[in-house]
Design a protein around this motif. Structure first.
Motif, PDB file in Angstrom:
ATOM      1  N   UNK A   6     -10.085  -2.102  20.333  1.00 11.52           N
ATOM      2  CA  UNK A   6      -8.663  -1.849  19.371  1.00 11.52           C
ATOM      3  C   UNK A   6      -8.297  -1.849  18.295  1.00 11.52           C
ATOM      4  N   UNK A   7      -8.162  -0.905  17.561  1.00 17.28           N
ATOM      5  CA  UNK A   7      -7.851  -1.388  16.549  1.00 17.28           C
ATOM      6  C   UNK A   7      -6.349  -1.677  15.830  1.00 17.28           C
ATOM      7  N   UNK A   8      -6.190  -3.002  14.979  1.00 16.30           N
ATOM      8  CA  UNK A   8      -4.917  -3.116  14.610  1.00 16.30           C
ATOM      9  C   UNK A   8      -4.302  -3.633  12.647  1.00 16.30           C
ATOM     10  N   UNK A   9      -3.708  -2.803  11.758  1.00 15.12           N
ATOM     11  CA  UNK A   9      -3.650  -3.522  11.079  1.00 15.12           C
ATOM     12  C   UNK A   9      -2.670  -4.106   9.881  1.00 15.12           C
ATOM     13  N   UNK A  10      -3.193  -5.167   9.756  1.00 16.75           N
ATOM     14  CA  UNK A  10      -1.400  -5.946   8.546  1.00 16.75           C
ATOM     15  C   UNK A  10      -1.531  -5.752   8.200  1.00 16.75           C
ATOM     16  N   UNK A  12       0.766  -5.883   3.823  1.00 15.16           N
ATOM     17  CA  UNK A  12       1.755  -6.270   3.874  1.00 15.16           C
ATOM     18  C   UNK A  12       1.264  -6.173   2.118  1.00 15.16           C
ATOM     19  N   UNK A  13       2.035  -6.952   1.084  1.00 12.61           N
ATOM     20  CA  UNK A  13       1.391  -6.113  -0.570  1.00 12.61           C
ATOM     21  C   UNK A  13       1.449  -7.669  -1.364  1.00 12.61           C
ATOM     22  N   UNK A  14       0.597  -7.861  -2.526  1.00 11.22           N
ATOM     23  CA  UNK A  14       0.678  -8.572  -2.993  1.00 11.22           C
ATOM     24  C   UNK A  14       1.510  -8.538  -4.228  1.00 11.22           C
ATOM     25  N   UNK A  15       2.520  -8.271  -4.423  1.00 11.40           N
ATOM     26  CA  UNK A  15       3.017  -8.564  -5.433  1.00 11.40           C
ATOM     27  C   UNK A  15       4.058  -9.628  -5.214  1.00 11.40           C
ATOM     28  N   UNK A  16       4.669  -9.945  -3.647  1.00 12.29           N
ATOM     29  CA  UNK A  16       5.380 -10.480  -3.665  1.00 12.29           C
ATOM     30  C   UNK A  16       4.860 -12.366  -3.154  1.00 12.29           C
ATOM     31  N   UNK A  17       3.984 -12.726  -4.231  1.00 12.06           N
ATOM     32  CA  UNK A  17       3.419 -13.936  -3.811  1.00 12.06           C
ATOM     33  C   UNK A  17       2.461 -13.978  -2.316  1.00 12.06           C
ATOM     34  N   UNK A  18       1.763 -15.328  -2.111  1.00 15.73           N
ATOM     35  CA  UNK A  18       1.090 -15.108  -1.238  1.00 15.73           C
ATOM     36  C   UNK A  18       0.962 -15.509   0.370  1.00 15.73           C
ATOM     37  N   UNK A  19       2.385 -15.650   0.411  1.00 14.82           N
ATOM     38  CA  UNK A  19       2.958 -15.905   1.834  1.00 14.82           C
ATOM     39  C   UNK A  19       2.756 -15.160   2.584  1.00 14.82           C
ATOM     40  N   UNK A  20       2.790 -13.661   2.289  1.00 15.62           N
ATOM     41  CA  UNK A  20       2.799 -12.555   3.496  1.00 15.62           C
ATOM     42  C   UNK A  20       1.305 -12.186   3.146  1.00 15.62           C
ATOM     43  N   UNK A  21       0.470 -12.602   2.674  1.00 13.28           N
ATOM     44  CA  UNK A  21      -0.985 -12.588   2.335  1.00 13.28           C
ATOM     45  C   UNK A  21      -1.751 -13.803   3.872  1.00 13.28           C
ATOM     46  N   UNK A  41      -6.835  -7.313   7.185  1.00 15.10           N
ATOM     47  CA  UNK A  41      -5.623  -7.424   6.664  1.00 15.10           C
ATOM     48  C   UNK A  41      -5.264  -6.955   5.309  1.00 15.10           C
ATOM     49  N   UNK A  42      -4.171  -5.560   5.080  1.00 14.58           N
ATOM     50  CA  UNK A  42      -4.420  -4.673   4.531  1.00 14.58           C
ATOM     51  C   UNK A  42      -3.270  -5.217   3.293  1.00 14.58           C
ATOM     52  N   UNK A  43      -3.660  -4.924   1.794  1.00 12.96           N
ATOM     53  CA  UNK A  43      -2.662  -5.482   1.004  1.00 12.96           C
ATOM     54  C   UNK A  43      -2.379  -3.563   0.295  1.00 12.96           C
ATOM     55  N   UNK A 113      -2.707   0.147  16.807  1.00 12.20           N
ATOM     56  CA  UNK A 113      -0.970  -0.603  16.301  1.00 12.20           C
ATOM     57  C   UNK A 113      -0.729  -0.771  14.901  1.00 12.20           C
ATOM     58  N   UNK A 114      -0.053  -1.342  14.221  1.00 10.29           N
ATOM     59  CA  UNK A 114       0.110  -1.950  12.811  1.00 10.29           C
ATOM     60  C   UNK A 114       1.144  -2.877  13.290  1.00 10.29           C
ATOM     61  N   UNK A 115       1.472  -3.731  12.349  1.00  9.29           N
ATOM     62  CA  UNK A 115       2.216  -5.257  12.098  1.00  9.29           C
ATOM     63  C   UNK A 115       2.331  -5.531  10.272  1.00  9.29           C
TER      64      UNK A 115
END
Length: 368
Positions: A6-10, A12-21, A41-43, A113-115
Protein backbone atom coordinates in the motif's frame (compact mmCIF):
# COMPACT_ATOMS: atom_id res chain seq x y z
CA UNK A 1 -0.65 -14.59 2.20
CA UNK A 2 1.19 -11.87 0.28
CA UNK A 3 -0.51 -8.52 0.73
CA UNK A 4 -0.40 -5.93 -2.02
CA UNK A 5 1.95 -3.10 -0.94
CA UNK A 6 0.00 0.00 0.00
CA UNK A 7 1.25 3.48 -0.88
CA UNK A 8 0.16 6.46 1.21
CA UNK A 9 1.25 10.02 0.51
CA UNK A 10 1.04 12.55 3.37
CA UNK A 11 0.93 16.03 1.84
CA UNK A 12 1.72 19.43 3.39
CA UNK A 13 3.62 22.64 2.67
CA UNK A 14 6.60 24.14 4.49
CA UNK A 15 5.43 27.69 3.80
CA UNK A 16 3.35 28.03 6.96
CA UNK A 17 5.48 26.56 9.74
CA UNK A 18 6.76 23.24 11.02
CA UNK A 19 3.60 21.87 12.68
CA UNK A 20 2.11 20.43 9.49
CA UNK A 21 5.42 18.74 8.65
CA UNK A 22 5.72 17.29 12.17
CA UNK A 23 2.19 15.86 11.99
CA UNK A 24 2.99 14.35 8.59
CA UNK A 25 6.21 12.80 9.92
CA UNK A 26 4.33 11.25 12.85
CA UNK A 27 1.74 9.78 10.50
CA UNK A 28 4.41 8.31 8.23
CA UNK A 29 6.10 6.65 11.21
CA UNK A 30 2.77 5.21 12.39
CA UNK A 31 1.85 3.98 8.91
CA UNK A 32 5.20 2.24 8.44
CA UNK A 33 4.60 0.20 11.59
CA UNK A 34 2.15 -1.77 9.41
CA UNK A 35 3.73 -4.46 7.20
CA UNK A 36 3.45 -3.80 3.50
CA UNK A 37 2.77 -0.06 3.83
CA UNK A 38 4.95 2.49 2.06
CA UNK A 39 4.40 6.03 3.33
CA UNK A 40 5.96 9.32 2.24
CA UNK A 41 5.80 12.81 3.70
CA UNK A 42 5.59 15.19 0.74
CA UNK A 43 6.15 18.94 0.97
CA UNK A 44 4.53 20.49 -2.11
CA UNK A 45 7.10 23.32 -2.08
CA UNK A 46 10.06 20.91 -2.06
CA UNK A 47 9.68 20.34 -5.81
CA UNK A 48 8.56 23.86 -6.72
CA UNK A 49 10.71 26.46 -8.43
CA UNK A 50 12.71 28.85 -6.21
CA UNK A 51 10.47 31.67 -7.48
CA UNK A 52 7.36 29.83 -6.32
CA UNK A 53 8.86 29.13 -2.90
CA UNK A 54 9.85 32.75 -2.41
CA UNK A 55 6.45 34.05 -3.54
CA UNK A 56 4.75 31.77 -0.99
CA UNK A 57 6.92 32.99 1.85
CA UNK A 58 6.48 36.62 0.78
CA UNK A 59 2.69 36.24 0.66
CA UNK A 60 2.61 34.79 4.17
CA UNK A 61 4.95 37.50 5.45
CA UNK A 62 2.74 40.18 3.89
CA UNK A 63 -0.37 38.73 5.57
CA UNK A 64 1.45 38.90 8.89
CA UNK A 65 1.87 42.65 8.41
CA UNK A 66 -1.89 43.20 8.16
CA UNK A 67 -3.14 41.12 11.11
CA UNK A 68 -6.53 42.84 11.15
CA UNK A 69 -7.37 41.54 7.69
CA UNK A 70 -5.93 38.08 8.41
CA UNK A 71 -8.00 37.79 11.59
CA UNK A 72 -11.15 38.93 9.77
CA UNK A 73 -10.59 36.36 7.01
CA UNK A 74 -10.01 33.59 9.55
CA UNK A 75 -13.15 34.43 11.54
CA UNK A 76 -15.12 34.48 8.28
CA UNK A 77 -13.75 31.01 7.48
CA UNK A 78 -14.85 29.77 10.92
CA UNK A 79 -18.37 31.07 10.23
CA UNK A 80 -18.42 29.57 6.74
CA UNK A 81 -18.71 32.92 4.92
CA UNK A 82 -19.58 31.98 1.34
CA UNK A 83 -17.59 34.82 -0.28
CA UNK A 84 -14.43 34.09 1.71
CA UNK A 85 -14.85 30.37 1.03
CA UNK A 86 -15.12 30.96 -2.71
CA UNK A 87 -12.09 33.27 -2.67
CA UNK A 88 -10.06 30.59 -0.90
CA UNK A 89 -11.09 27.91 -3.39
CA UNK A 90 -10.15 30.18 -6.30
CA UNK A 91 -6.84 31.13 -4.71
CA UNK A 92 -5.91 27.49 -4.09
CA UNK A 93 -6.98 26.57 -7.63
CA UNK A 94 -4.55 29.19 -8.92
CA UNK A 95 -1.82 27.84 -6.67
CA UNK A 96 -2.55 24.29 -7.82
CA UNK A 97 -2.25 25.40 -11.46
CA UNK A 98 1.08 27.05 -10.64
CA UNK A 99 2.37 23.86 -8.98
CA UNK A 100 2.73 21.37 -11.84
CA UNK A 101 5.80 19.84 -10.21
CA UNK A 102 3.81 18.90 -7.11
CA UNK A 103 1.04 17.36 -9.22
CA UNK A 104 3.60 15.42 -11.26
CA UNK A 105 5.18 14.03 -8.09
CA UNK A 106 1.78 12.86 -6.81
CA UNK A 107 0.88 11.27 -10.13
CA UNK A 108 4.24 9.53 -10.37
CA UNK A 109 3.91 8.17 -6.81
CA UNK A 110 0.51 6.61 -7.68
CA UNK A 111 -0.65 6.52 -4.04
CA UNK A 112 -3.57 4.39 -2.93
CA UNK A 113 -4.62 7.18 -0.58
CA UNK A 114 -3.52 10.77 0.08
CA UNK A 115 -3.60 12.38 3.52
CA UNK A 116 -3.31 16.14 3.99
CA UNK A 117 -2.13 17.74 7.22
CA UNK A 118 -2.71 21.29 5.97
CA UNK A 119 -5.79 23.19 4.80
CA UNK A 120 -3.98 24.67 1.82
CA UNK A 121 -2.79 21.26 0.63
CA UNK A 122 -6.33 19.84 1.07
CA UNK A 123 -7.77 22.50 -1.24
CA UNK A 124 -5.06 21.94 -3.86
CA UNK A 125 -5.76 18.21 -3.82
CA UNK A 126 -9.49 18.89 -4.10
CA UNK A 127 -8.84 21.05 -7.19
CA UNK A 128 -6.82 18.27 -8.84
CA UNK A 129 -9.53 15.73 -8.00
CA UNK A 130 -12.22 17.91 -9.57
CA UNK A 131 -10.10 18.04 -12.72
CA UNK A 132 -9.56 14.27 -12.77
CA UNK A 133 -5.80 14.68 -12.33
CA UNK A 134 -5.78 12.87 -8.97
CA UNK A 135 -7.89 9.75 -8.44
CA UNK A 136 -6.88 8.49 -4.99
CA UNK A 137 -9.13 9.15 -1.98
CA UNK A 138 -8.15 12.33 -0.08
CA UNK A 139 -8.34 12.40 3.73
CA UNK A 140 -7.65 15.51 5.84
CA UNK A 141 -6.12 15.59 9.32
CA UNK A 142 -6.89 18.95 10.92
CA UNK A 143 -3.90 20.26 12.86
CA UNK A 144 -5.67 22.92 14.94
CA UNK A 145 -8.13 22.69 17.82
CA UNK A 146 -10.91 24.50 15.91
CA UNK A 147 -12.40 23.67 12.49
CA UNK A 148 -12.89 26.24 9.74
CA UNK A 149 -14.05 26.38 6.13
CA UNK A 150 -10.53 26.33 4.66
CA UNK A 151 -10.42 22.56 5.25
CA UNK A 152 -13.83 21.76 3.76
CA UNK A 153 -14.38 20.34 0.29
CA UNK A 154 -16.77 17.85 -1.28
CA UNK A 155 -13.68 16.13 -2.67
CA UNK A 156 -12.30 15.31 0.79
CA UNK A 157 -13.53 11.86 1.78
CA UNK A 158 -12.62 11.72 5.48
CA UNK A 159 -11.72 14.18 8.26
CA UNK A 160 -9.83 13.61 11.51
CA UNK A 161 -10.16 16.25 14.22
CA UNK A 162 -8.59 17.07 17.57
CA UNK A 163 -11.66 17.15 19.79
CA UNK A 164 -15.40 16.48 19.93
CA UNK A 165 -16.62 20.09 19.46
CA UNK A 166 -14.91 20.15 16.05
CA UNK A 167 -17.32 17.47 14.78
CA UNK A 168 -20.21 19.90 15.24
CA UNK A 169 -18.19 22.74 13.70
CA UNK A 170 -17.56 20.73 10.53
CA UNK A 171 -21.18 19.64 10.46
CA UNK A 172 -22.28 23.31 10.50
CA UNK A 173 -19.91 23.88 7.57
CA UNK A 174 -21.65 21.18 5.55
CA UNK A 175 -19.60 18.06 6.32
CA UNK A 176 -21.64 14.91 7.06
CA UNK A 177 -21.04 13.68 10.60
CA UNK A 178 -20.19 10.15 9.43
CA UNK A 179 -17.19 11.54 7.51
CA UNK A 180 -15.54 12.84 10.72
CA UNK A 181 -13.54 10.96 13.36
CA UNK A 182 -12.11 12.36 16.59
CA UNK A 183 -8.49 11.21 16.72
CA UNK A 184 -6.46 14.08 18.17
CA UNK A 185 -3.59 15.74 16.31
CA UNK A 186 -0.81 13.32 15.27
CA UNK A 187 2.28 13.83 17.40
CA UNK A 188 5.50 11.94 17.99
CA UNK A 189 5.08 9.56 20.94
CA UNK A 190 8.40 8.32 22.40
CA UNK A 191 8.68 4.90 23.95
CA UNK A 192 7.63 4.69 27.63
CA UNK A 193 10.39 5.42 30.15
CA UNK A 194 10.92 4.22 33.70
CA UNK A 195 12.95 7.34 34.47
CA UNK A 196 11.53 9.40 37.34
CA UNK A 197 11.00 13.14 37.07
CA UNK A 198 13.91 13.79 39.41
CA UNK A 199 16.20 11.51 37.37
CA UNK A 200 15.14 13.22 34.15
CA UNK A 201 15.74 16.71 35.52
CA UNK A 202 19.16 15.66 36.80
CA UNK A 203 20.05 14.23 33.37
CA UNK A 204 19.07 17.55 31.78
CA UNK A 205 21.32 19.46 34.17
CA UNK A 206 18.47 20.80 36.31
CA UNK A 207 17.93 20.70 40.04
CA UNK A 208 16.23 17.32 40.51
CA UNK A 209 13.78 18.35 43.24
CA UNK A 210 12.91 21.93 42.33
CA UNK A 211 9.62 22.88 40.63
CA UNK A 212 10.30 23.55 36.95
CA UNK A 213 8.74 26.09 34.60
CA UNK A 214 9.54 25.56 30.91
CA UNK A 215 8.96 28.52 28.57
CA UNK A 216 8.89 27.72 24.87
CA UNK A 217 7.22 28.80 21.64
CA UNK A 218 9.57 31.60 20.68
CA UNK A 219 11.42 30.32 17.61
CA UNK A 220 9.76 33.00 15.44
CA UNK A 221 10.45 35.78 17.93
CA UNK A 222 6.96 35.92 19.41
CA UNK A 223 7.61 34.90 23.03
CA UNK A 224 8.82 37.69 25.40
CA UNK A 225 11.23 35.48 27.32
CA UNK A 226 13.01 38.25 29.21
CA UNK A 227 9.80 39.88 30.42
CA UNK A 228 8.37 36.54 31.51
CA UNK A 229 11.54 35.63 33.42
CA UNK A 230 11.57 39.07 35.06
CA UNK A 231 7.91 38.79 36.11
CA UNK A 232 8.30 35.21 37.38
CA UNK A 233 11.28 36.42 39.38
CA UNK A 234 8.99 38.70 41.39
CA UNK A 235 6.89 35.76 42.59
CA UNK A 236 8.02 33.72 45.59
CA UNK A 237 7.22 30.07 44.79
CA UNK A 238 10.58 28.17 44.73
CA UNK A 239 11.25 27.17 41.12
CA UNK A 240 13.73 26.92 38.30
CA UNK A 241 12.99 28.48 34.91
CA UNK A 242 13.96 26.91 31.59
CA UNK A 243 13.79 29.01 28.40
CA UNK A 244 13.89 27.08 25.11
CA UNK A 245 14.40 29.84 22.56
CA UNK A 246 14.68 27.69 19.43
CA UNK A 247 16.10 29.70 16.53
CA UNK A 248 15.66 33.03 18.35
CA UNK A 249 19.33 33.79 18.94
CA UNK A 250 18.66 37.37 20.06
CA UNK A 251 16.49 36.13 22.92
CA UNK A 252 19.04 33.51 23.89
CA UNK A 253 21.86 36.07 24.10
CA UNK A 254 19.73 38.50 26.10
CA UNK A 255 18.72 35.76 28.56
CA UNK A 256 22.34 34.69 28.99
CA UNK A 257 23.03 38.17 30.37
CA UNK A 258 20.04 38.19 32.76
CA UNK A 259 20.07 37.50 36.45
CA UNK A 260 17.11 35.98 38.27
CA UNK A 261 16.36 35.12 41.91
CA UNK A 262 15.40 31.67 40.61
CA UNK A 263 17.80 29.32 38.78
CA UNK A 264 17.61 30.08 35.05
CA UNK A 265 18.57 27.64 32.27
CA UNK A 266 18.66 28.85 28.66
CA UNK A 267 18.89 26.65 25.58
CA UNK A 268 18.31 27.20 21.88
CA UNK A 269 17.40 24.50 19.37
CA UNK A 270 16.83 21.13 21.04
CA UNK A 271 16.26 17.67 19.61
CA UNK A 272 14.77 16.27 22.82
CA UNK A 273 11.84 18.64 23.39
CA UNK A 274 9.79 15.75 24.77
CA UNK A 275 12.28 15.35 27.63
CA UNK A 276 12.05 19.04 28.53
CA UNK A 277 8.25 18.87 28.50
CA UNK A 278 8.30 15.79 30.76
CA UNK A 279 10.64 17.58 33.16
CA UNK A 280 8.25 20.54 33.50
CA UNK A 281 5.71 21.16 36.23
CA UNK A 282 4.18 23.98 34.15
CA UNK A 283 4.73 24.81 30.47
CA UNK A 284 4.34 28.37 29.18
CA UNK A 285 3.80 28.21 25.43
CA UNK A 286 2.15 29.64 22.34
CA UNK A 287 -1.07 28.30 20.83
CA UNK A 288 0.27 26.03 18.07
CA UNK A 289 -1.74 22.89 17.41
CA UNK A 290 1.20 20.47 17.55
CA UNK A 291 3.04 21.90 20.54
CA UNK A 292 -0.10 22.15 22.66
CA UNK A 293 -1.12 18.62 21.66
CA UNK A 294 2.24 17.30 22.86
CA UNK A 295 1.78 19.07 26.20
CA UNK A 296 -1.80 17.71 26.42
CA UNK A 297 -0.57 14.18 25.76
CA UNK A 298 1.83 14.48 28.71
CA UNK A 299 -0.94 15.88 30.92
CA UNK A 300 1.21 18.88 31.86
CA UNK A 301 -0.36 22.08 33.22
CA UNK A 302 -0.15 24.68 30.47
CA UNK A 303 -0.38 28.48 30.23
CA UNK A 304 -0.74 30.00 26.75
CA UNK A 305 0.80 33.44 26.71
CA UNK A 306 -1.16 36.26 25.07
CA UNK A 307 -2.73 34.73 21.97
CA UNK A 308 -3.31 37.51 19.43
CA UNK A 309 -4.18 36.15 15.98
CA UNK A 310 -7.66 34.84 15.29
CA UNK A 311 -6.48 31.23 15.02
CA UNK A 312 -4.33 31.47 18.17
CA UNK A 313 -7.22 32.97 20.15
CA UNK A 314 -9.65 30.28 18.95
CA UNK A 315 -7.15 27.48 19.66
CA UNK A 316 -6.52 28.85 23.15
CA UNK A 317 -10.20 29.26 23.97
CA UNK A 318 -10.91 25.70 22.88
CA UNK A 319 -8.08 24.36 25.06
CA UNK A 320 -9.49 26.27 28.05
CA UNK A 321 -12.98 24.93 27.22
CA UNK A 322 -11.83 21.31 27.33
CA UNK A 323 -9.69 21.77 30.44
CA UNK A 324 -6.27 21.66 28.81
CA UNK A 325 -4.89 25.16 29.41
CA UNK A 326 -5.09 28.57 31.04
CA UNK A 327 -4.58 31.84 29.13
CA UNK A 328 -2.26 34.64 30.24
CA UNK A 329 -3.56 37.93 28.85
CA UNK A 330 -0.29 39.77 29.51
CA UNK A 331 3.10 39.08 31.09
CA UNK A 332 1.90 39.68 34.66
CA UNK A 333 -1.18 37.50 34.14
CA UNK A 334 0.86 34.69 32.59
CA UNK A 335 3.28 34.74 35.54
CA UNK A 336 0.39 34.76 38.04
CA UNK A 337 -1.34 31.83 36.25
CA UNK A 338 1.94 29.92 36.24
CA UNK A 339 2.49 30.54 39.95
CA UNK A 340 -1.07 29.38 40.68
CA UNK A 341 -0.49 26.12 38.80
CA UNK A 342 2.75 25.51 40.69
CA UNK A 343 0.86 25.90 43.96
CA UNK A 344 -2.20 23.92 42.84
CA UNK A 345 -1.40 21.77 39.76
CA UNK A 346 -4.22 21.17 37.28
CA UNK A 347 -3.00 18.57 34.74
CA UNK A 348 -4.06 19.15 31.13
CA UNK A 349 -6.93 16.95 29.96
CA UNK A 350 -7.93 15.86 26.47
CA UNK A 351 -4.55 14.45 25.46
CA UNK A 352 -4.49 11.85 22.68
CA UNK A 353 -0.95 10.45 22.43
CA UNK A 354 -2.04 7.65 20.08
CA UNK A 355 -3.57 9.98 17.45
CA UNK A 356 -1.09 9.09 14.71
CA UNK A 357 -1.61 5.35 15.25
CA UNK A 358 -5.41 5.75 15.24
CA UNK A 359 -5.36 7.54 11.89
CA UNK A 360 -2.86 5.04 10.47
CA UNK A 361 -4.94 2.05 11.57
CA UNK A 362 -8.05 3.46 9.93
CA UNK A 363 -6.17 4.17 6.70
CA UNK A 364 -4.74 0.64 6.53
CA UNK A 365 -8.08 -0.94 7.46
CA UNK A 366 -9.84 1.07 4.74
CA UNK A 367 -7.31 0.15 2.06
CA UNK A 368 -7.09 -3.53 3.01
Amino acid sequence: MNLKPLKVLVVHSSATGAGHRMAAKSLVEALEEHPGVQAESFDTLSVSSPKMRESQKSAISSMGKIPGFANWAYEAAVRGNALVGLANVVLMAVKARLSPEALAHIQEAQPDLIVSTQAEASQMLAHWKRGGQVEAPVWSVLTDHVADDRWVSAKVDRYFVANEPMVGELERLGVAREKVAVSGIPIHTPAPSSETGAQLRERLGLHPNLATVVITGGGLGGQPFELLVEELGKLPFPKQIVCITGSNEAARKALDEMSSPHPLVVTGQVTNMHDWMRAADVVVTKAGGLSTSEIQALGKPMVIHRPISGLAVRNSERLVEIGSALIGRDVADTAAQTEALLSDPKPATGGRPEAARQVAEEIVGYLR
